[in-house]
Design an enzyme around this catalytic site. Structure first.
Site, PDB file in Angstrom:
ATOM      1  N   THR A  72       0.832  -0.957  -0.174  1.00  0.00           N
ATOM      2  CA  THR A  72       0.027   0.004  -0.113  1.00  0.00           C
ATOM      3  C   THR A  72       0.916   0.958  -0.122  1.00  0.00           C
ATOM      4  O   THR A  72       0.675   2.220  -0.760  1.00  0.00           O
ATOM      5  CB  THR A  72      -0.903   0.121   1.094  1.00  0.00           C
ATOM      6  OG1 THR A  72      -1.668  -1.316   1.082  1.00  0.00           O
ATOM      7  CG2 THR A  72      -1.716   1.421   1.377  1.00  0.00           C
ATOM      8  N   CYS A 324      -9.009  -6.348   2.389  1.00  0.00           N
ATOM      9  CA  CYS A 324      -9.105  -5.094   2.652  1.00  0.00           C
ATOM     10  C   CYS A 324     -10.438  -4.489   2.846  1.00  0.00           C
ATOM     11  O   CYS A 324     -10.626  -3.574   3.496  1.00  0.00           O
ATOM     12  CB  CYS A 324      -8.260  -4.101   2.132  1.00  0.00           C
ATOM     13  SG  CYS A 324      -6.714  -4.737   1.532  1.00  0.00           S
TER      14      CYS A 324
HETATM   15  C1  LIG Z   1      -2.845  -6.344  -5.640  1.00  0.00           C
HETATM   16  C2  LIG Z   1      -2.698  -5.886  -4.107  1.00  0.00           C
HETATM   17  N1  LIG Z   1      -2.050  -4.677  -4.027  1.00  0.00           N
HETATM   18  C3  LIG Z   1      -1.914  -3.990  -2.681  1.00  0.00           C
HETATM   19  C4  LIG Z   1      -1.896  -4.852  -1.645  1.00  0.00           C
HETATM   20  C5  LIG Z   1      -1.860  -4.306  -0.470  1.00  0.00           C
HETATM   21  O1  LIG Z   1      -0.577  -5.057   0.333  1.00  0.00           O
HETATM   22  P1  LIG Z   1      -0.152  -4.680   1.731  1.00  0.00           P
HETATM   23  O2  LIG Z   1      -1.219  -5.448   2.727  1.00  0.00           O
HETATM   24  O3  LIG Z   1       1.269  -4.917   1.901  1.00  0.00           O
HETATM   25  O4  LIG Z   1      -0.446  -2.975   1.915  1.00  0.00           O
HETATM   26  C6  LIG Z   1      -2.651  -6.164  -1.725  1.00  0.00           C
HETATM   27  C7  LIG Z   1      -2.735  -7.158  -0.575  1.00  0.00           C
HETATM   28  O5  LIG Z   1      -4.169  -7.181  -0.279  1.00  0.00           O
HETATM   29  C8  LIG Z   1      -2.767  -6.574  -3.000  1.00  0.00           C
HETATM   30  O6  LIG Z   1      -3.485  -7.911  -3.264  1.00  0.00           O
END
Ligand SMILES: Cc1ncc(COP(=O)(O)O)c(C=O)c1O
Length: 388
Positions: A72, A324
Site C-alpha cells: 500500500t 481489505c
Molecule cells: C494487488 C494488491 N495490492 C496491494 C495490496 C496491499 O498490500 P499490503 O497489505 O502490503 O499493503 C494487496 C494486498 O491485499 C494486493 O493484493
C-alpha cells in the site's frame, strides 16, 4: 474439525525457514543500519545483501529498490511521488477500473488535490482495453498504473505490451505486482516497467514489509521526511528483520515458484470442473490468462457473505474478494467492472491457494461447497421465486 485455508491471496503463512532467517536480526544483529558502529554496519551489510537478492530477482539494480512498510505504501509513493514531482500541469494519471484500493484511493486522493485522473475499462474477463489506453495516452496521460494480476479474479494483464505502449507516448508505467511477484516470472527491463509495487506477505514472508522498484532515471518526491533513509526517498529506520525475511522468501520463490504453479494449476482446473457442475455457478475472471492460485466463482440466488460463513463453519476459510474491503457491504468494484450486476457480484466467492494446499483440501471443498450452495438456495426467496 478440518481447517482448510484457501485465502492465500489475502495473506500467506510465514515459511518456517523465513522465520529462522529473521530471528538473528531481532536479537543479535539488531543495530541501526544507519549507525556507523559495528552493530550498525553488520545490519547495513545484511540490508544491502537483501536488497541485492530482491532487486536481482526482478532484474533491477539494487539502487532502484526502496524498502517500504507495505505494498500500500509503495503504491502511494509511486503515484503521489511522481505526481508531486511532475506537478498538476504535467501530471495526468490513468488507472484501470480493477485496481487494488491502494492505487484506486491514491488516485482518488490525487484527483481531489486537482490532478487529472482517468479510469480505463476492462472486458468481461478483466483484461484492459488497450485501445482505451492508447486514446488516453494520445490525450496526454503521463503516468499509467495497471495492476499486474488482479487480487480478486487473478486475471493477468499483458504488462509488456502495456509498458511498451506507455513508452511510445513517453508516459511512465507503474504496476502493482503484489499478487504476481513470486508467482510468475517478472523482469522489469523486458516488461517495460518503470515503477513496481511488491510485498512480502503474499509470498510466505512477514507482514508489514514491501518495496517499490523505481527505474533509475525517474525522479520522485518522497512522502516521508526525516533522516533520508532509502536514498532519501523513504525516511524511517529500516525494518531489517522484516527485510531479511522478505529476501529469504524471495530466494525460496526462485526454487519453488514453477513447481508450485504446476501443482496449483492442476488443483484449480479440478476445482473449476467440479464447481461448474453446480447449477447456476459461473467463473469470474479469465479462464486461462490468470494466476494459478486464485479462482473466483459466482452462484446465482445466494449471498457470498452467507456462503463464506457457512463454509467457515465447515472449517473452510475463503473470502468474497479483497480482504481489505471485506468489512464493507459495497459490491466489489472489480466484479462490477467486469459488467456484472450488483446481485451477481454479491453471490461471488474467492478461493486462493498456496504451497501448503493439498489435493485433499480441494476434494473437501468440492464435497462441502455444493451442499452449502444448496442449503442457502433453500432459504433464498430469489431462488424460490425462480422455481415457482
Ligand atoms: C494487488 C494488491 N495490492 C496491494 C495490496 C496491499 O498490500 P499490503 O497489505 O502490503 O499493503 C494487496 C494486498 O491485499 C494486493 O493484493
Amino acid at each position: 474439525m478440518k481447517r482448510v485455508y484457501v485465502d492465500y491471496a489475502a495473506t500467506t503463512p510465514l515459511d518456517p525457514s523465513v522465520l529462522e532467517a529473521m530471528k538473528p536480526y531481532f536479537t543479535v544483529v539488531y543495530g541501526n543500519a544507519s549507525s556507523i558502529n559495528t552493530f550498525g554496519l553488520e545490519a547495513k551489510r545484511a540490508l544491502e545483501d537483501a536488497r541485492n537478492t530482491i532487486a536481482g530477482s526482478m532484474n533491477a539494480k539494487p539502487n532502484e529498490l526502496i524498502f517500504t512498510g507495505s505494498a500500500t505504501e509503495a503504491s502511494n509513493l509511486a503515484l503521489k511521488g511522481v505526481a508531486f514531482k511532475e506537478g498538476k500541469r504535467k501530471m495526468h494519471l490513468a488507472i484501470s477500473t480493477i485496481e487494488h484500493h491502494c492505487v484506486l484511493n491514491s488516485a482518488e486522493w490525487l484527483r481531489k488535490q486537482g490532478f487529472k485522473v482517468v479510469h480505463l475499462p476492462v472486458d468481461r474477463f478483466g483484461l484492459l482495453d488497450i485501445g482505451e489506453l492508447e486514446n488516453a495516452l494520445r490525450r496526454g496521460v503521463s503516468i499509467v498504473s495497471i495492476i499486474h494480476a488482479n487480487n480478486e479474479i487473478g486475471t493477468i494483464q499483458p504488462i509488456k505490451e502495456i509498458g511498451k505502449l506507455c513508452h511510445e507516448y513517453n508516459a511512465y508505467f507503474h504496476t502493482d505486482a503484489a499478487q504476481s511477484f513470486g508467482k510468475i516470472p517478472i523482469d522489469v527491463e523486458k516488461m517495460n516497467i518503470d515503477l513496481m509495487t511488491v510485498n512480502a506477505h503474499k509470498i510466505y514472508g512477514p507482514k508489514g514489509v514491501g518495496a517499490l522498484y523505481i527505474r533509475k532515471e525517474i525522479e520522485i518526491e518522497p512522502l516521508l521526511h526525516g533522516g533520508n533513509h532509502e536514498f532519501g526517498l523513504r525516511s524511517s529506520t529500516e525494518n531489517v528483520p522484516g527485510i531479511m525475511g522478505f529476501a529469504k522468501a524471495v530466494e525460496l520463490r526462485k526454487k519453488e515458484m514453477n513447481l508450485e504453479a504446476q501443482k496449483l494449476t492442476k488443483f484449480k482446473d479440478h476445482l473449476i470442473k467440479g464447481v461448474l457442475e453446480i447449477e447456476h455457478a459461473y467463473l469470474n475472471g479469465h479462464p486461462t490468462k490468470s494466476l494459478s492460485n486464485i479462482v473466483n466463482f459466482r452462484f446465482s440466488y445466494i449471498e457470498g457473505e452467507s456462503l463464506i460463513l457457512l463454509l467457515n463453519e465447515e472449517g473452510i476459510a475463503a473470502s468474497t474478494g479483497s480482504a481489505c474491503s471485506s468489512t464493507s457491504l459495497e459490491p466489489s468494484h472489480v466484479l462490477l467492472a467486469l459488467g456484472l450486476k450488483p446481485e451477481e457480484v454479491h453471490g461471488s466467492l474467492r478461493l486462493s491457494f498456496g504451497k501448503y494446499t493439498t489435493e485433499e483440501n480441494i476434494d473437501y471443498i468440492l464435497e462441502v461447497l455444493p451442499h452449502s450452495v444448496e442449503k442457502l438456495r433453500e432459504i433464498s426467496p430469489l431462488f424460490t421465486e425462480k422455481r415457482t
